[in-house]
Scaffold this motif. Structure first.
Motif, PDB file in Angstrom:
ATOM      1  N   SER A   1       0.841  -1.190   0.000  1.00 34.35           N
ATOM      2  CA  SER A   1       0.000   0.000   0.000  1.00 34.35           C
ATOM      3  C   SER A   1       0.878   1.242   0.000  1.00 34.35           C
ATOM      4  N   PRO A   2       0.524   2.281  -0.756  1.00 35.32           N
ATOM      5  CA  PRO A   2       1.347   3.493  -0.825  1.00 35.32           C
ATOM      6  C   PRO A   2       1.311   4.280   0.473  1.00 35.32           C
ATOM      7  N   VAL A   3       2.401   4.984   0.770  1.00 40.19           N
ATOM      8  CA  VAL A   3       2.417   5.857   1.940  1.00 40.19           C
ATOM      9  C   VAL A   3       1.848   7.224   1.575  1.00 40.19           C
ATOM     10  N   LEU A   4       2.007   7.625   0.301  1.00 39.55           N
ATOM     11  CA  LEU A   4       1.489   8.920  -0.146  1.00 39.55           C
ATOM     12  C   LEU A   4       0.660   8.715  -1.398  1.00 39.55           C
ATOM     13  N   GLU A   5      -0.570   9.231  -1.377  1.00 39.69           N
ATOM     14  CA  GLU A   5      -1.460   9.158  -2.533  1.00 39.69           C
ATOM     15  C   GLU A   5      -1.898  10.573  -2.907  1.00 39.69           C
ATOM     16  N   VAL A   6      -1.538  10.991  -4.103  1.00 41.77           N
ATOM     17  CA  VAL A   6      -1.924  12.302  -4.624  1.00 41.77           C
ATOM     18  C   VAL A   6      -2.914  12.078  -5.753  1.00 41.77           C
ATOM     19  N   THR A   7      -4.104  12.691  -5.634  1.00 41.28           N
ATOM     20  CA  THR A   7      -5.166  12.474  -6.611  1.00 41.28           C
ATOM     21  C   THR A   7      -5.718  13.805  -7.109  1.00 41.28           C
ATOM     22  N   ASN A   8      -5.619  14.025  -8.415  1.00 48.45           N
ATOM     23  CA  ASN A   8      -6.186  15.221  -9.063  1.00 48.45           C
ATOM     24  C   ASN A   8      -5.786  16.524  -8.367  1.00 48.45           C
ATOM     25  N   LEU A   9      -4.525  16.626  -7.983  1.00 47.63           N
ATOM     26  CA  LEU A   9      -4.024  17.827  -7.317  1.00 47.63           C
ATOM     27  C   LEU A   9      -4.023  18.999  -8.302  1.00 47.63           C
ATOM     28  N   ARG A  10      -4.496  20.142  -7.834  1.00 40.31           N
ATOM     29  CA  ARG A  10      -4.629  21.307  -8.703  1.00 40.31           C
ATOM     30  C   ARG A  10      -4.198  22.572  -7.955  1.00 40.31           C
ATOM     31  N   LYS A  11      -3.426  23.420  -8.660  1.00 36.49           N
ATOM     32  CA  LYS A  11      -3.039  24.707  -8.094  1.00 36.49           C
ATOM     33  C   LYS A  11      -3.017  25.760  -9.190  1.00 36.49           C
TER      34      LYS A  11
ATOM     35  N   THR B   1      -6.429  49.338 -17.939  1.00 35.65           N
ATOM     36  CA  THR B   1      -7.536  48.465 -17.543  1.00 35.65           C
ATOM     37  C   THR B   1      -6.999  47.064 -17.266  1.00 35.65           C
ATOM     38  N   PRO B   2      -6.763  46.705 -16.012  1.00 37.38           N
ATOM     39  CA  PRO B   2      -6.195  45.381 -15.719  1.00 37.38           C
ATOM     40  C   PRO B   2      -7.201  44.276 -16.003  1.00 37.38           C
ATOM     41  N   ARG B   3      -6.658  43.129 -16.381  1.00 39.76           N
ATOM     42  CA  ARG B   3      -7.502  41.964 -16.611  1.00 39.76           C
ATOM     43  C   ARG B   3      -7.026  40.837 -15.706  1.00 39.76           C
ATOM     44  N   THR B   4      -7.941  39.963 -15.360  1.00 38.15           N
ATOM     45  CA  THR B   4      -7.616  38.831 -14.481  1.00 38.15           C
ATOM     46  C   THR B   4      -6.977  37.715 -15.294  1.00 38.15           C
ATOM     47  N   VAL B   5      -5.841  37.246 -14.831  1.00 38.15           N
ATOM     48  CA  VAL B   5      -5.109  36.169 -15.496  1.00 38.15           C
ATOM     49  C   VAL B   5      -5.000  34.991 -14.534  1.00 38.15           C
ATOM     50  N   THR B   6      -5.349  33.811 -15.008  1.00 40.18           N
ATOM     51  CA  THR B   6      -5.249  32.595 -14.201  1.00 40.18           C
ATOM     52  C   THR B   6      -4.143  31.707 -14.762  1.00 40.18           C
ATOM     53  N   VAL B   7      -3.126  31.462 -13.952  1.00 40.12           N
ATOM     54  CA  VAL B   7      -2.016  30.593 -14.343  1.00 40.12           C
ATOM     55  C   VAL B   7      -2.283  29.201 -13.781  1.00 40.12           C
ATOM     56  N   ARG B   8      -2.468  28.241 -14.670  1.00 38.17           N
ATOM     57  CA  ARG B   8      -2.762  26.857 -14.262  1.00 38.17           C
ATOM     58  C   ARG B   8      -1.454  26.116 -14.048  1.00 38.17           C
ATOM     59  N   ALA B   9      -0.857  26.315 -12.880  1.00 38.74           N
ATOM     60  CA  ALA B   9       0.479  25.776 -12.598  1.00 38.74           C
ATOM     61  C   ALA B   9       0.466  24.257 -12.467  1.00 38.74           C
ATOM     62  N   VAL B  10      -0.549  23.728 -11.796  1.00 38.98           N
ATOM     63  CA  VAL B  10      -0.695  22.282 -11.625  1.00 38.98           C
ATOM     64  C   VAL B  10      -2.138  21.928 -11.925  1.00 38.98           C
ATOM     65  N   GLU B  11      -2.339  20.967 -12.821  1.00 40.49           N
ATOM     66  CA  GLU B  11      -3.681  20.679 -13.312  1.00 40.49           C
ATOM     67  C   GLU B  11      -3.981  19.181 -13.226  1.00 40.49           C
ATOM     68  N   ASP B  12      -4.643  18.778 -12.145  1.00 40.48           N
ATOM     69  CA  ASP B  12      -5.162  17.405 -12.005  1.00 40.48           C
ATOM     70  C   ASP B  12      -4.081  16.340 -12.158  1.00 40.48           C
ATOM     71  N   ILE B  13      -3.051  16.413 -11.307  1.00 41.22           N
ATOM     72  CA  ILE B  13      -2.025  15.372 -11.363  1.00 41.22           C
ATOM     73  C   ILE B  13      -2.282  14.332 -10.274  1.00 41.22           C
ATOM     74  N   SER B  14      -1.932  13.091 -10.570  1.00 40.54           N
ATOM     75  CA  SER B  14      -2.136  11.979  -9.641  1.00 40.54           C
ATOM     76  C   SER B  14      -0.926  11.052  -9.674  1.00 40.54           C
ATOM     77  N   PHE B  15      -0.481  10.616  -8.499  1.00 40.10           N
ATOM     78  CA  PHE B  15       0.591   9.618  -8.411  1.00 40.10           C
ATOM     79  C   PHE B  15       0.625   9.070  -6.990  1.00 40.10           C
ATOM     80  N   THR B  16       1.346   7.979  -6.807  1.00 42.62           N
ATOM     81  CA  THR B  16       1.512   7.380  -5.485  1.00 42.62           C
ATOM     82  C   THR B  16       2.994   7.131  -5.235  1.00 42.62           C
TER      83      THR B  16
END
Length: 323
Positions: free
Chosen positions: A2-12, A22-37
């Motif tokens: 069994s894994p000690v660490l489980e990462v599922t769909n991590l997002r930042k 006129t400023p505009r909102t910008v979203t930087v998708r640095a981490v998008e739904d990553i999973s590993f054990t």
């Protein structure tokens, strides 16, 4: 196992304002739904070009920065939901070694103080016992116990990284997140630090999440590896298989661009096509398709699904070529 660490769909994601007047909102998708054990005693590598999100992912799973979504579990316990004493206990189990060994140490704090403070915070030892433990840790990482009263500026880069490793070991963790731990060091010193971490891994039964852009380091140190591109994992599997027979075109490009230390196999390194797209404005479909020599019309429309590699425990790939 069994894994000690489980990462599922991590997002930042990071949100900021840009533009004038006129400023505009910008979203930087640095981490998008990553999973590993990560399994007990295993070294798992995250590899990719600079800016692919691997360091952000490492910090997010430790909650050094708070993730925006997903799940992180340490031996079944929810890391992202932990608060107060529960979070403090989890932080003792998982520690980090940073890329820059100088900026990760307080220049006004002696080495002894830097090692003793975590022991006091977690109630492990105080006073003379804490100092004795700190001296033993320095000797374990190849430095004299007399160095306890010295300051970070009195050490070389390799020695400071050894101090960083000793500090991570003060609370007796089970998992070490090594964020580019040797990239700022000379090649000869890199080898010494890697050998030290490998020795500590065997002696203490440590698990590692090893973040690096250097395939030769990943090949030598890691059991399994995940290849990241623009915040996503595009291929994962045993390090020997991924680096010898990569399935994703991006993983192939990284492998082919990595020099081989063998004079008989010298040749012209392949030209890497294009630049990494902006994480604030990723391309539609497969994020790698603008740079891929195998791109098909489908690649610019649809995000590829995850496909298991042939053979047992050989990982998988997200690519329309293998869908």
């Amino acid at each position: 196992m069994s894994p000690v660490l489980e990462v599922t769909n991590l997002r930042k994601h990071f949100v900021s304002k840009k533009g004038f007047p006129t400023p505009r909102t910008v979203t930087v998708r640095a981490v998008e739904d990553i999973s590993f054990t990560i399994n007990q005693g295993e070294a798992f590598g995250l590899v990719g070009e600079s800016g692919c999100g691997k360091s952000t992912a490492a910090r997010a799973l430790l909650r050094l920065i708070e993730p925006d979504g997903g799940s992180v579990r340490w031996k079944g316990e929810d890391v992202l939901a932990a608060r107060g004493p529960a979070l403090k206990a989890l932080r003792r189990r998982m520690q980090i070694v940073f890329q820059d060994p100088y900026s990760s140490l307080d220049p006004r704090q002696s080495i002894g103080s830097a090692l003793i403070e975590p022991m006091a915070v977690h109630g492990i030892a105080e006073g003379a016992e804490a100092r004795r433990r700190a001296g033993a840790l320095l000797e374990e990482v190849g430095l004299p116990a007399a160095a306890l009263d010295r300051f970070p500026h009195e050490f070389s880069g390799g020695q400071r990284q050894r101090i960083g490793i000793a500090r991570a070991l003060t609370v007796e963790p089970e998992l070490i997140v090594a964020d580019e731990p040797v990239s700022a060091l000379d090649v000869s010193v890199q080898a010494q630090v890697l050998l030290l971490m490998q020795e500590l891994r065997k002696r203490r039964g440590l698990s590692f999440l090893f973040v690096s852009h250097d395939l030769s380091v990943i090949r030598w140190f890691c059991d399994r590896v995940a290849v990241m591109y623009l915040g996503r994992i595009v291929e994962e599997g045993p390090a020997a298989r991924v680096l010898a027979n990569p399935l994703h075109p991006y993983a192939q490009m990284l492998r082919d661009a990595s020099p081989i230390p063998d004079p008989s196999r010298r040749g012209v390194l392949p030209r890497i096509i294009g630049e990494i797209p902006s994480a604030a404005n990723p391309p539609p479909g497969c994020p790698f398709h603008p740079r891929c020599i195998h791109a098909m019309p489908q690649c610019s429309r649809d995000m590829p699904a995850w496909t298991s590699a042939e053979g047992q425990n050989q990982g998988g790939v997200a690519c329309h070529l293998h869908g």
